[in-house]
Design a protein around this motif. Structure first.
Motif, PDB file in Angstrom:
ATOM      1  N   ASN A 175       5.897   3.527   0.484  1.00 23.05           N
ATOM      2  CA  ASN A 175       5.580   2.124   0.317  1.00 23.05           C
ATOM      3  C   ASN A 175       5.473   1.287   1.604  1.00 23.05           C
ATOM      4  O   ASN A 175       6.528   1.495   2.475  1.00 23.05           O
ATOM      5  CB  ASN A 175       6.677   1.371  -0.597  1.00 23.05           C
ATOM      6  CG  ASN A 175       6.560   2.123  -2.028  1.00 23.05           C
ATOM      7  OD1 ASN A 175       5.484   1.849  -2.900  1.00 23.05           O
ATOM      8  ND2 ASN A 175       7.713   3.056  -2.398  1.00 23.05           N
ATOM      9  N   VAL A 176       4.606   0.504   1.943  1.00 19.92           N
ATOM     10  CA  VAL A 176       4.329  -0.249   3.073  1.00 19.92           C
ATOM     11  C   VAL A 176       3.934  -1.641   2.639  1.00 19.92           C
ATOM     12  O   VAL A 176       3.182  -1.995   1.682  1.00 19.92           O
ATOM     13  CB  VAL A 176       3.280   0.495   3.773  1.00 19.92           C
ATOM     14  CG1 VAL A 176       3.026  -0.486   5.193  1.00 19.92           C
ATOM     15  CG2 VAL A 176       3.402   1.782   4.152  1.00 19.92           C
ATOM     16  N   LEU A 177       4.561  -2.541   3.303  1.00 17.83           N
ATOM     17  CA  LEU A 177       4.200  -4.090   3.079  1.00 17.83           C
ATOM     18  C   LEU A 177       3.492  -4.430   3.948  1.00 17.83           C
ATOM     19  O   LEU A 177       3.622  -4.195   5.487  1.00 17.83           O
ATOM     20  CB  LEU A 177       5.338  -4.747   2.873  1.00 17.83           C
ATOM     21  CG  LEU A 177       6.206  -4.845   1.724  1.00 17.83           C
ATOM     22  CD1 LEU A 177       7.387  -5.503   1.658  1.00 17.83           C
ATOM     23  CD2 LEU A 177       5.268  -5.577   0.434  1.00 17.83           C
ATOM     24  N   ILE A 178       2.368  -5.073   4.011  1.00 20.08           N
ATOM     25  CA  ILE A 178       1.336  -5.656   5.109  1.00 20.08           C
ATOM     26  C   ILE A 178       1.148  -7.097   4.959  1.00 20.08           C
ATOM     27  O   ILE A 178       0.911  -7.510   3.719  1.00 20.08           O
ATOM     28  CB  ILE A 178       0.092  -5.004   5.053  1.00 20.08           C
ATOM     29  CG1 ILE A 178       0.433  -3.464   5.133  1.00 20.08           C
ATOM     30  CG2 ILE A 178      -0.893  -5.161   6.434  1.00 20.08           C
ATOM     31  CD1 ILE A 178       0.159  -2.645   3.652  1.00 20.08           C
ATOM     32  N   ALA A 184       1.598  -7.862  10.509  1.00 23.39           N
ATOM     33  CA  ALA A 184       2.841  -7.171  10.535  1.00 23.39           C
ATOM     34  C   ALA A 184       2.868  -6.086   9.363  1.00 23.39           C
ATOM     35  O   ALA A 184       2.478  -6.226   8.302  1.00 23.39           O
ATOM     36  CB  ALA A 184       4.030  -8.252  10.216  1.00 23.39           C
ATOM     37  N   MET A 185       3.550  -4.869   9.573  1.00 23.05           N
ATOM     38  CA  MET A 185       3.659  -3.910   8.558  1.00 23.05           C
ATOM     39  C   MET A 185       5.093  -3.436   8.539  1.00 23.05           C
ATOM     40  O   MET A 185       5.732  -3.266   9.685  1.00 23.05           O
ATOM     41  CB  MET A 185       2.656  -2.815   8.897  1.00 23.05           C
ATOM     42  CG  MET A 185       1.238  -3.352   8.745  1.00 23.05           C
ATOM     43  SD  MET A 185       0.071  -1.707   9.209  1.00 23.05           S
ATOM     44  CE  MET A 185      -1.517  -2.643   9.160  1.00 23.05           C
ATOM     45  N   VAL A 207       7.420  -0.261   6.604  1.00 24.73           N
ATOM     46  CA  VAL A 207       7.905   0.763   5.575  1.00 24.73           C
ATOM     47  C   VAL A 207       9.042   0.297   4.722  1.00 24.73           C
ATOM     48  O   VAL A 207       9.961  -0.099   5.587  1.00 24.73           O
ATOM     49  CB  VAL A 207       8.008   2.087   6.235  1.00 24.73           C
ATOM     50  CG1 VAL A 207       8.311   3.185   5.192  1.00 24.73           C
ATOM     51  CG2 VAL A 207       6.968   2.612   7.123  1.00 24.73           C
ATOM     52  N   VAL A 208       8.957   0.417   3.390  1.00 28.10           N
ATOM     53  CA  VAL A 208      10.056   0.065   2.508  1.00 28.10           C
ATOM     54  C   VAL A 208      10.449   1.037   1.601  1.00 28.10           C
ATOM     55  O   VAL A 208       9.602   1.895   1.154  1.00 28.10           O
ATOM     56  CB  VAL A 208       9.986  -1.210   1.874  1.00 28.10           C
ATOM     57  CG1 VAL A 208       9.694  -2.348   2.929  1.00 28.10           C
ATOM     58  CG2 VAL A 208       8.668  -1.254   1.072  1.00 28.10           C
ATOM     59  N   ASP A 209      11.603   1.168   0.985  1.00 26.55           N
ATOM     60  CA  ASP A 209      11.938   2.105   0.226  1.00 26.55           C
ATOM     61  C   ASP A 209      11.269   2.059  -1.325  1.00 26.55           C
ATOM     62  O   ASP A 209      10.547   2.873  -1.834  1.00 26.55           O
ATOM     63  CB  ASP A 209      13.572   2.078  -0.171  1.00 26.55           C
ATOM     64  CG  ASP A 209      14.254   2.569   1.136  1.00 26.55           C
ATOM     65  OD1 ASP A 209      13.539   3.417   1.846  1.00 26.55           O
ATOM     66  OD2 ASP A 209      15.388   2.353   1.226  1.00 26.55           O
ATOM     67  N   SER A 210      11.208   0.746  -1.574  1.00 29.31           N
ATOM     68  CA  SER A 210      10.213   0.673  -2.817  1.00 29.31           C
ATOM     69  C   SER A 210       9.975  -1.026  -2.596  1.00 29.31           C
ATOM     70  O   SER A 210      10.177  -1.705  -1.935  1.00 29.31           O
ATOM     71  CB  SER A 210      11.523   0.620  -3.867  1.00 29.31           C
ATOM     72  OG  SER A 210      12.274  -0.536  -4.173  1.00 29.31           O
ATOM     73  N   ILE A 211       8.991  -1.324  -3.562  1.00 27.71           N
ATOM     74  CA  ILE A 211       8.156  -2.693  -3.673  1.00 27.71           C
ATOM     75  C   ILE A 211       9.096  -3.504  -4.540  1.00 27.71           C
ATOM     76  O   ILE A 211       9.051  -3.422  -6.011  1.00 27.71           O
ATOM     77  CB  ILE A 211       6.820  -2.818  -4.055  1.00 27.71           C
ATOM     78  CG1 ILE A 211       6.271  -1.788  -2.929  1.00 27.71           C
ATOM     79  CG2 ILE A 211       6.356  -4.090  -3.902  1.00 27.71           C
ATOM     80  CD1 ILE A 211       6.193  -2.261  -1.495  1.00 27.71           C
ATOM     81  N   CYS A 212      10.383  -4.311  -4.021  1.00 26.82           N
ATOM     82  CA  CYS A 212      11.179  -4.980  -5.064  1.00 26.82           C
ATOM     83  C   CYS A 212      11.464  -6.283  -4.376  1.00 26.82           C
ATOM     84  O   CYS A 212      11.101  -6.475  -3.239  1.00 26.82           O
ATOM     85  CB  CYS A 212      12.533  -4.013  -5.346  1.00 26.82           C
ATOM     86  SG  CYS A 212      13.267  -3.750  -3.957  1.00 26.82           S
ATOM     87  N   ALA A 223       0.821  -1.153   0.081  1.00 32.02           N
ATOM     88  CA  ALA A 223       0.162  -0.023   0.013  1.00 32.02           C
ATOM     89  C   ALA A 223       0.744   1.301  -0.120  1.00 32.02           C
ATOM     90  O   ALA A 223       2.132   1.283   0.273  1.00 32.02           O
ATOM     91  CB  ALA A 223      -0.998  -0.015   1.267  1.00 32.02           C
ATOM     92  N   LEU A 224       0.232   2.322  -0.182  1.00 27.58           N
ATOM     93  CA  LEU A 224       0.970   3.683  -0.356  1.00 27.58           C
ATOM     94  C   LEU A 224       0.368   4.563   1.073  1.00 27.58           C
ATOM     95  O   LEU A 224      -0.926   4.661   0.813  1.00 27.58           O
ATOM     96  CB  LEU A 224       0.853   4.416  -1.491  1.00 27.58           C
ATOM     97  CG  LEU A 224       1.735   3.931  -2.769  1.00 27.58           C
ATOM     98  CD1 LEU A 224       1.244   4.507  -3.891  1.00 27.58           C
ATOM     99  CD2 LEU A 224       3.099   4.483  -2.263  1.00 27.58           C
ATOM    100  N   VAL A 225       1.125   4.833   1.925  1.00 28.84           N
ATOM    101  CA  VAL A 225       0.497   5.685   3.263  1.00 28.84           C
ATOM    102  C   VAL A 225       1.529   6.873   3.484  1.00 28.84           C
ATOM    103  O   VAL A 225       2.662   7.097   3.172  1.00 28.84           O
ATOM    104  CB  VAL A 225       0.682   4.874   4.246  1.00 28.84           C
ATOM    105  CG1 VAL A 225       0.235   5.374   5.468  1.00 28.84           C
ATOM    106  CG2 VAL A 225      -0.264   3.605   4.259  1.00 28.84           C
ATOM    107  N   GLY A 226       0.678   7.756   3.801  1.00 29.50           N
ATOM    108  CA  GLY A 226       1.312   9.354   4.373  1.00 29.50           C
ATOM    109  C   GLY A 226       1.390  10.214   3.242  1.00 29.50           C
ATOM    110  O   GLY A 226       0.913   9.970   2.295  1.00 29.50           O
ATOM    111  N   GLY A 227       2.262  11.221   3.356  1.00 32.77           N
ATOM    112  CA  GLY A 227       2.241  12.214   2.583  1.00 32.77           C
ATOM    113  C   GLY A 227       1.021  13.170   2.587  1.00 32.77           C
ATOM    114  O   GLY A 227      -0.190  12.767   2.827  1.00 32.77           O
TER     115      GLY A 227
END
Length: 294
Positions: free
Chosen positions: A158-161, A174-175, A177-182, A139-143
């Motif tokens: 970018n967030v992984l959930i 579990a969640m 924050v990641v720099d990118s989804i890769c 997902a995309l969160v914040g900003g």
């Protein structure tokens, strides 16, 4: 292990003075009496004027607050305990500004208290790895900047959930924050938060294919109107997260985002015993190592 439920009046009665807080901390830290952290001796002299204990053998002086989340703190234990109750008892969380007014400290001190408590929350849940059938999504969160929607939205993180699917209810989540989804970020997230060999469901985002190296991975290209049938619980978790962030904090920026996720997951994972959270959080503060102020 179950903990006592905490009401406002019960907390007020139990921790009404600084001495009440000190006695509880001493009782919980030294269950079998004083133990010197230097030599292991169990006899000491109490230096009451500074709340210190001096070992009768090696003469090392130690505070009952040393080695806990309260270590080196300038505020009273009474303020700390009420900060813990305020954070733990309100499922919508509490902002640093509101906490600063409740316990009569400045905003920076309140912000530091919350940082330490949320860090401890994250560390506690990191000890648990998800198992069984697991739904995983990004997902995309914040900003706060206005801009284009979707994966290229400016200012968003970018967030992984991941969320355990327990038939008619969600399990642990579990969640991160990641720099990118890769491949790299997904692999690191899976190694940290999932046990190997679990059944993992996701959408067909190519970056998630690496999950199949360690898990029983199944991906489906799902139209929007069917996505809640394939990944129901993880999407509910994402929706609850956004409500949580907007309700108390009115939007967040990337700098503190992981702290908010750690708090949200800690609460979500204990939602069926939420009245126990203040006492659980208090005991966590006692057994947790000090967190740096920076």
């Amino acid at each position: 292990m179950n903990m006592p439920e905490a009401s406002f009046l019960a907390w007020q009665k139990q921790f009404s003075t600084e001495d009440d807080c000190l006695k509880y901390l001493q009782q919980m830290k030294w269950l079998n009496g004083f133990i010197c952290p230097g030599c292991g001796n169990n006899h000491s002299y109490e230096i009451t004027s500074h709340h210190l204990y001096e070992c009768t053998q090696c003469k090392k002086q130690t505070s009952v607050m040393s080695g806990t989340l309260f270590h080196g703190s300038k505020i009273t234990l009474n303020q700390w305990f009420w900060a813990i109750y305020s954070l733990g008892s309100d499922k919508g969380s509490i902002s640093a500004l509101r906490l600063s007014k409740l316990i009569e400290v400045n905003w920076r001190t309140a912000r530091l208290i919350l940082k330490k408590l949320k860090t401890a929350m994250g560390h506690r849940d990191s000890l648990y790895q998800l198992s069984g059938t697991i739904e995983l999504d990004d997902a995309l969160v914040g900003g706060r900047q206005k801009g284009k929607r979707g994966r290229g939205a400016a200012g968003k993180k970018n967030v992984l959930i991941a969320c355990e699917s327990k038939d008619k209810k969600a399990g642990f989540i579990a969640m991160a924050v990641v720099d990118s989804i890769c491949h790299f970020s997904v692999n690191e997230f899976v190694k940290k938060h999932l046990k190997q060999g679990q059944q993992v469901h996701s959408d067909a985002l190519p970056a998630l294919n690496i999950i199949g190296q360690t898990e029983n991975y199944e991906a489906r290209v799902t139209p929007g109107y069917l996505v809640d049938e394939w990944l129901p619980w993880v999407h509910i978790a994402i929706g609850n997260l956004r409500t949580f962030l907007l309700g108390t904090f009115h939007g967040v920026t990337g700098k503190y985002l992981q702290e908010y996720f750690d708090e949200f997951c800690y609460r979500f994972n204990r939602r069926f015993i939420e009245k126990q959270i203040p006492n659980r959080l208090l005991n966590l503060a006692i057994i947790h190592l000090p967190v740096k102020s920076t």
